[in-house]
Design an enzyme around this catalytic site. Structure first.
Site, PDB file in Angstrom:
ATOM      1  N   GLY A  32       2.765   2.246   5.326  1.00 59.30           N
ATOM      2  CA  GLY A  32       3.999   1.221   5.585  1.00 59.30           C
ATOM      3  C   GLY A  32       4.603   1.838   6.659  1.00 59.30           C
ATOM      4  O   GLY A  32       5.135   1.164   7.558  1.00 59.30           O
ATOM      5  N   GLY A  79       0.776  -1.170   0.027  1.00 55.42           N
ATOM      6  CA  GLY A  79       0.002   0.036   0.011  1.00 55.42           C
ATOM      7  C   GLY A  79       0.850   1.420  -0.006  1.00 55.42           C
ATOM      8  O   GLY A  79       1.984   1.195  -0.545  1.00 55.42           O
ATOM      9  N   SER A  80       0.314   2.262   0.587  1.00 54.26           N
ATOM     10  CA  SER A  80       1.005   3.678   0.491  1.00 54.26           C
ATOM     11  C   SER A  80       2.395   3.794   1.569  1.00 54.26           C
ATOM     12  O   SER A  80       2.367   2.998   2.514  1.00 54.26           O
ATOM     13  CB  SER A  80      -0.238   4.822   0.979  1.00 54.26           C
ATOM     14  OG  SER A  80      -0.251   4.423   2.356  1.00 54.26           O
ATOM     15  N   GLY A 106       2.831   6.042   3.377  1.00 56.08           N
ATOM     16  CA  GLY A 106       2.290   6.456   4.755  1.00 56.08           C
ATOM     17  C   GLY A 106       1.715   5.486   5.666  1.00 56.08           C
ATOM     18  O   GLY A 106       2.145   5.472   6.819  1.00 56.08           O
ATOM     19  N   CYS A 133       1.558  -0.658  -8.723  1.00 52.72           N
ATOM     20  CA  CYS A 133       2.461  -0.400  -7.916  1.00 52.72           C
ATOM     21  C   CYS A 133       3.897  -0.226  -9.124  1.00 52.72           C
ATOM     22  O   CYS A 133       4.685   0.247  -8.676  1.00 52.72           O
ATOM     23  CB  CYS A 133       2.728  -1.266  -6.617  1.00 52.72           C
ATOM     24  SG  CYS A 133       2.426  -2.699  -6.920  1.00 52.72           S
ATOM     25  N   GLU A 164       5.499  -3.151   1.125  1.00 53.40           N
ATOM     26  CA  GLU A 164       5.800  -2.720  -0.366  1.00 53.40           C
ATOM     27  C   GLU A 164       4.993  -1.609  -0.524  1.00 53.40           C
ATOM     28  O   GLU A 164       3.870  -1.643  -0.447  1.00 53.40           O
ATOM     29  CB  GLU A 164       5.351  -3.932  -1.299  1.00 53.40           C
ATOM     30  CG  GLU A 164       5.808  -3.788  -2.676  1.00 53.40           C
ATOM     31  CD  GLU A 164       4.737  -2.929  -3.544  1.00 53.40           C
ATOM     32  OE1 GLU A 164       4.868  -1.503  -3.525  1.00 53.40           O
ATOM     33  OE2 GLU A 164       4.018  -3.353  -4.165  1.00 53.40           O
TER      34      GLU A 164
END
Lengths: 493, 493
Positions: free
Chosen positions: B224, B219-220, B222, B280, B243
């Site tokens: 992560g 995900g993002s 932020g 991604c 990731e």
């Protein structure tokens, strides 16, 4: 800039040259200059061999200065030098084969199960320049040319070593040998650098420099956690491979005591006192069966009363030891066994503590690692061993001393969830450098699931990179069809 | 407790049942109940196969609900289901062999080079219960039964999955299939659990629960980074395999434009718009040679003007996209190319930006990942490509589009230091599930050097444990001399 000198633990006196601590600017300069050329497996192997050969050639001088700085006996330091050279040569043998590159080649496949697949090839690549923090307690095998440095060089990284101020001249001697090996391989001296000093800021400067790509550390939980915090705050966080110690519990069954109580008691004492109790694998907690602990403990008490240990490695360790022992000795519900203060210089007396598991489990200081000649004997009902094991924190090792008649599978099962290495009928001190070795266990004993001993240690300092669709001439050597380096290639699984 | 319903991106309307978000107590209860029995390689393989078979059997229903919840076309979702089933089966094949246990046996050797060696045997063991955070953009392949879940189950872990609120009913459908596979294997349903809800606290409850041993996240940046902070503050920190995306730079040489400019321009647009620009691996930055960028860009502009994309996955992504595009469109030194807003529901127009590299390199927002149909074309002198590459942050992928006449080795060398996968003459979108795949690159694209795609993904969820001196009957099956599981054993190196 602060200066310092070596201290001889046998006399507690300073000796040798004044050593100037590195400044922030010097640390930066060293890191900026560090670089590691790409080498073929054969050339990297021969670089490592040349370093090992140079250290072996300087054995007498290195062992001599290490004796003066560590207070450890000659036989121990000769053994440690043998181990140091052996582990570098073990890496040399491994990287010579190219196995460590872990080459996987999946050729293009239009009929692949999930849809057409392009040509994809993967290899391990070195991280770049890594910072290694030397440990005090193994001035050769876990210091300048120790396991962390050897595995990082084997991986293809440049090493910037934070020298341990406990043995600065040993560090210089080993550094000189390493540089001979590097020079005889025609490699640049910036492949391996040392940073000297006892200013705690050096740790910060090293850990936060943007060019540092990973950290290898062996030492206290406090510094290990600091390094992790420093890494987390970086613009680019980096992996911190910290081996932070443990209490390495040893469970002793009543049948083991019946069968070999006296030898076991002496063996336990000897293991706890090995290296004056300054091993990260020191058994810091024995769990004894209440049914037969009395005779065992009287053997321990008798034997310990006859013993003393060599001086501690430095005054800092001795001070921390003395203050911990003094605080614990004041507790009413602990029995204290003592040995003798025989050594001159940085000398302390071995001091063991005995108590019921109930007391131990409610006294956090007894479940912490204390460097120096101390350990804890906890008395418990043997049928509670599994339950006790399941309350323990992560450990480097966990041991059972038993006999064939014991059903220890459930206890091993719990211990294997809590330790990096489980041991049967031996003591945790002594770590063999082999492919199957695991030195590193669950938190708080280590910061990651990797090992810092054995050949797998080098995988900490590489990362996999995949190449998709590249022409043969643009591929790295290890990934080419013609395989000019003759490395193992796993093709299409 | 908050409730929510699914939204159809084509209509932007809610549909389906009210879904109750999990409370703190429910999250705890689910985690406490999670457990994974120890299975032989054969049994674990058949568990995975049974899950794959159950998902395949429910294909039509799963694809139908996923279409309604994601707005993605049927062919794409059928392909994703194929991939999902394929990757579970790939793990099934691998774990059936026992290769993943990485068994190393070093037998006792009294004449070992560094001194007598005890018998030491090592294997990989599962970490325990892991938390997996589903991604929105691959509702099948990176969600409920996606790569992270499959690799954790393959490793022998129990999975607690944080369902993505973008496709709650798809999650339920896949969860039901997984449970069919688990039941038909005679395994406990607590091997795999889902936690539903859109309350951000759920992330905290999951990441800080003491029984969670690792986190898999896609995900993002932020979220992560939040997960990493939560882990660092735990009493026992745990590995966070996050990731977090990238801009996946594509360098285009002038000879590539001469040779196949029109196709390349169209291919670039198609790759950037794939999945409505929500991959991604989306190329978020093209670096074009100033000498021939004009014709290339005019092809891009013309082609884009004819295109529109499907609706975005959810309103959150659309809102973030629109606000980023609106802010960037106000900048004077950027040229803007636009496509059409064709879709109903959660619809946006593709918007590309063009500028000199000097402008791009000094505009941080252009070097950040933006989910949705946007990308950046930067114009630079071709002889500066290597220098530009060396300024880029860590990336999942990095691509060169060139011809045989280009000398791209230096550029590939720099890119391989900055990316997990480097690509020649293809686009980064599309990730094959193979042994050689690497999906994960240097920070900030990923939190570690591991891969979340391909068979190596499962090694994230295991740790090595060494057994020293154990009798055959106390050793785990894979380490016994009789090798009852017939796994590969590396003996004495």
């Amino acid at each position: 800039m602060s200066t310092f000198r070596a201290v001889n633990p046998h006399t507690a006196e300073e000796f040798g040259p004044e050593i100037e601590g590195a400044t922030s600017a010097q640390v930066s300069e060293i890191i900026e200059a560090a670089h590691a050329p790409l080498l073929s497996p054969k050339d990297r192997s021969s670089l490592l061999s040349n370093i090992a050969t140079a250290i072996e050639a300087d054995r007498a001088a290195i062992v001599d200065i290490a004796m003066q700085e560590s207070g450890l006996p000659e036989a121990r330091l000769n053994g440690e030098l043998t181990r140091t050279v052996f582990q570098i040569n073990t890496f040399a043998k491994l990287v010579g084969t190219g196995t460590h590159l872990d080459v996987k080649i999946d050729k293009a496949d239009p009929n692949y199960g999930m849809g057409p697949r392009p040509d994809i090839r993967k290899q391990n690549q070195p991280l770049g320049t890594v910072a290694i923090f030397a440990a005090s307690n193994f001035p050769l095998a876990f210091s300048t040319a120790g396991g962390d440095s050897a595995s990082a060089l084997a991986a293809g990284c440049a090493v910037v070593l934070k020298a341990h101020p406990s043995h600065p001249n040993t560090t210089r001697a080993v550094y000189a040998s390493i540089q001979k090996g590097i020079a005889s391989s025609g490699q640049p001296k910036e492949l391996f650098s040392i940073i000297e000093g006892n200013d705690p800021h050096i740790t910060h400067w090293l850990a936060t420099h943007p060019k540092i790509t990973a950290i290898g550390f062996t030492g206290s939980g406090g510094v290990g956690k600091l390094l992790m915090e420093l890494s987390a705050k970086r613009e680019v966080p980096i992996p911190v491979f910290a081996e932070m110690g443990a209490i390495n519990p040893v469970f002793v069954t009543s049948s083991a005591i019946s069968e070999r109580g006296e030898g076991l008691a002496k063996g336990s004492v000897d293991s706890a006192l090995m290296g004056s109790g300054q091993f990260c694998t020191k058994p810091g907690l024995f769990i004894l069966p209440s049914s037969s602990s009395a005779t065992f403990l009287s053997e321990v008490e008798k034997y310990l009363a006859t013993l003393s240990v060599g001086p501690l490695l430095n005054k800092g360790i001795a001070d921390r030891y003395s203050s911990a022992i003094s605080a614990l000795s004041k507790k009413n519900d602990l029995k204290v066994f003592s040995g003798n203060t025989a050594a001159t210089g940085i000398a302390v007396a071995p001091t063991f503590f005995v108590a019921d598991w109930k007391v131990v489990s409610s006294t956090p200081e007894l479940l912490e690692e204390h460097f120096g000649p101390t350990t804890v004997f906890a008395i418990a009902d043997e049928k509670d061993f599994v339950a006790i094991a399941s309350t323990l924190e992560g450990q480097l090792t966990a041991t059972i001393q038993g006999t064939e008649t014991d059903s220890v599978k459930p206890l091993f099962s719990v211990l294997s969830e809590r330790a990096g290495r489980v041991i049967w009928n031996a003591f945790p001190t002594g770590v063999s450098v082999t492919a199957a070795m695991q030195h590193g266990g669950p938190w708080p004993s280590s910061s990651s699931h990797t090992t810092s001993v054995g050949t797998d240690a080098m995988y900490r300092f590489m990362r996999p990179v995949a190449y998709q669709g590249l022409s043969q001439e643009n591929l790295p050597e290890a990934l080419q069809d013609s395989n000019p380096w003759s490395v193992p290639q796993e093709i299409n699984g």
